[in-house]
Design a protein around this motif. Structure first.
Motif, short mmCIF file in Angstrom:
data_model
loop_
_atom_site.label_atom_id
_atom_site.label_comp_id
_atom_site.label_asym_id
_atom_site.label_seq_id
_atom_site.Cartn_x
_atom_site.Cartn_y
_atom_site.Cartn_z
N SER A 180 0.85 -1.19 0.00
CA SER A 180 0.00 0.00 0.00
C SER A 180 0.89 1.24 0.00
O SER A 180 1.78 1.38 0.83
CB SER A 180 -0.90 -0.01 1.24
N TRP A 181 0.61 2.14 -0.93
CA TRP A 181 1.39 3.36 -1.08
C TRP A 181 0.49 4.58 -1.03
O TRP A 181 -0.62 4.56 -1.53
CB TRP A 181 2.12 3.35 -2.43
N GLU A 182 1.01 5.66 -0.45
CA GLU A 182 0.35 6.96 -0.49
C GLU A 182 1.16 7.82 -1.45
O GLU A 182 2.36 8.01 -1.26
CB GLU A 182 0.31 7.60 0.88
N ILE A 183 0.50 8.32 -2.49
CA ILE A 183 1.15 9.11 -3.53
C ILE A 183 0.55 10.52 -3.49
O ILE A 183 -0.68 10.66 -3.54
CB ILE A 183 0.93 8.47 -4.91
N CYS A 221 -2.75 0.22 -3.85
CA CYS A 221 -2.06 -1.03 -3.59
C CYS A 221 -1.32 -1.40 -4.87
O CYS A 221 -1.95 -1.63 -5.91
CB CYS A 221 -3.06 -2.13 -3.23
N LEU A 222 -0.01 -1.41 -4.82
CA LEU A 222 0.78 -1.70 -6.01
C LEU A 222 0.96 -3.21 -6.15
O LEU A 222 1.45 -3.87 -5.25
CB LEU A 222 2.13 -0.99 -5.93
N ALA A 225 5.94 9.93 -2.62
CA ALA A 225 5.19 8.73 -2.27
C ALA A 225 5.92 8.00 -1.15
O ALA A 225 7.14 8.13 -1.01
CB ALA A 225 5.04 7.82 -3.48
N ARG A 226 5.13 7.27 -0.38
CA ARG A 226 5.72 6.46 0.69
C ARG A 226 4.92 5.19 0.86
O ARG A 226 3.70 5.17 0.68
CB ARG A 226 5.79 7.24 1.99
N ARG A 227 5.62 4.15 1.16
CA ARG A 227 4.98 2.85 1.39
C ARG A 227 4.38 2.86 2.79
O ARG A 227 5.03 3.24 3.75
CB ARG A 227 6.00 1.72 1.26
N LEU A 228 3.11 2.46 2.88
CA LEU A 228 2.41 2.45 4.16
C LEU A 228 2.46 1.08 4.83
O LEU A 228 2.29 0.99 6.03
CB LEU A 228 0.95 2.86 3.95
N GLY A 229 2.61 0.02 4.03
CA GLY A 229 2.62 -1.33 4.58
C GLY A 229 1.99 -2.29 3.59
O GLY A 229 1.90 -2.00 2.40
N SER A 230 1.51 -3.40 4.07
CA SER A 230 0.86 -4.38 3.22
C SER A 230 -0.51 -3.90 2.80
O SER A 230 -1.13 -3.09 3.46
CB SER A 230 0.72 -5.70 3.96
N CYS A 231 -0.98 -4.45 1.69
CA CYS A 231 -2.32 -4.11 1.18
C CYS A 231 -3.38 -4.81 2.02
O CYS A 231 -3.18 -5.84 2.59
CB CYS A 231 -2.47 -4.51 -0.27
#
Length: 139
Positions: A24-27, A49-50, A133-139
């Motif tokens: 999961s990413w916040e862009i 979710c990438l 952007a930053r990765r938030l964790g798993s989807c």
């Protein structure tokens, strides 16, 4: 990010997939219009979710993030230098957006700049966009 950057390239997809973390990413995109210094819309932010498929197709992430509502975005002049992806992009649709930019990344972050031009109400509009952007964790 691993997916976002891999999304940005076709030639180096395997190498990028090892550098960008899925999940999961916040862009976030901040836009400025040089011809209108007082115009400062609030940042546009989205969560995504990438997936592995995203990692192989740059238009799935970057096109939507940098040009909300744009369709038919095609990339050209893609290149990599270390952890920096450079590109040009053209999107179909109402505004006929053309953009170029550079995005640097780590496994969990992305930072870059995208300059674009579009036709709004028959007038050319230039924008300068900052993307993070930053990765938030798993989807």
């Amino acid at each position: 990010m691993r997916r976002t950057l891999a999304v940005f390239g076709l030639a180096s997809t395997a190498a990028l997939a090892a550098d960008i973390s899925p999940g999961s990413w916040e862009i976030t995109m901040e836009t400025r219009v040089p011809a209108e210094p007082g115009f400062a819309p609030p940042p546009f932010s989205m969560r995504q979710c990438l997936t592995d498929a995203d990692a192989r197709d740059p238009s799935r992430v970057l096109g939507g993030a940098s040009n909300p509502g744009a369709t038919g975005c095609n990339y050209s002049n893609k290149s990599y230098s270390g952890n920096t992806f450079s590109f040009t992009m053209q999107c179909e649709g109402t505004f006929g957006i053309k953009a170029s930019g550079q995005v640097s990344y780590t496994a969990d972050t992305m930072n870059g700049a995208i300059d674009s031009s579009a036709s709004v109400a028959g007038k050319p509009v230039q924008t300068q966009n900052k993307i993070t952007a930053r990765r938030l964790g798993s989807c």
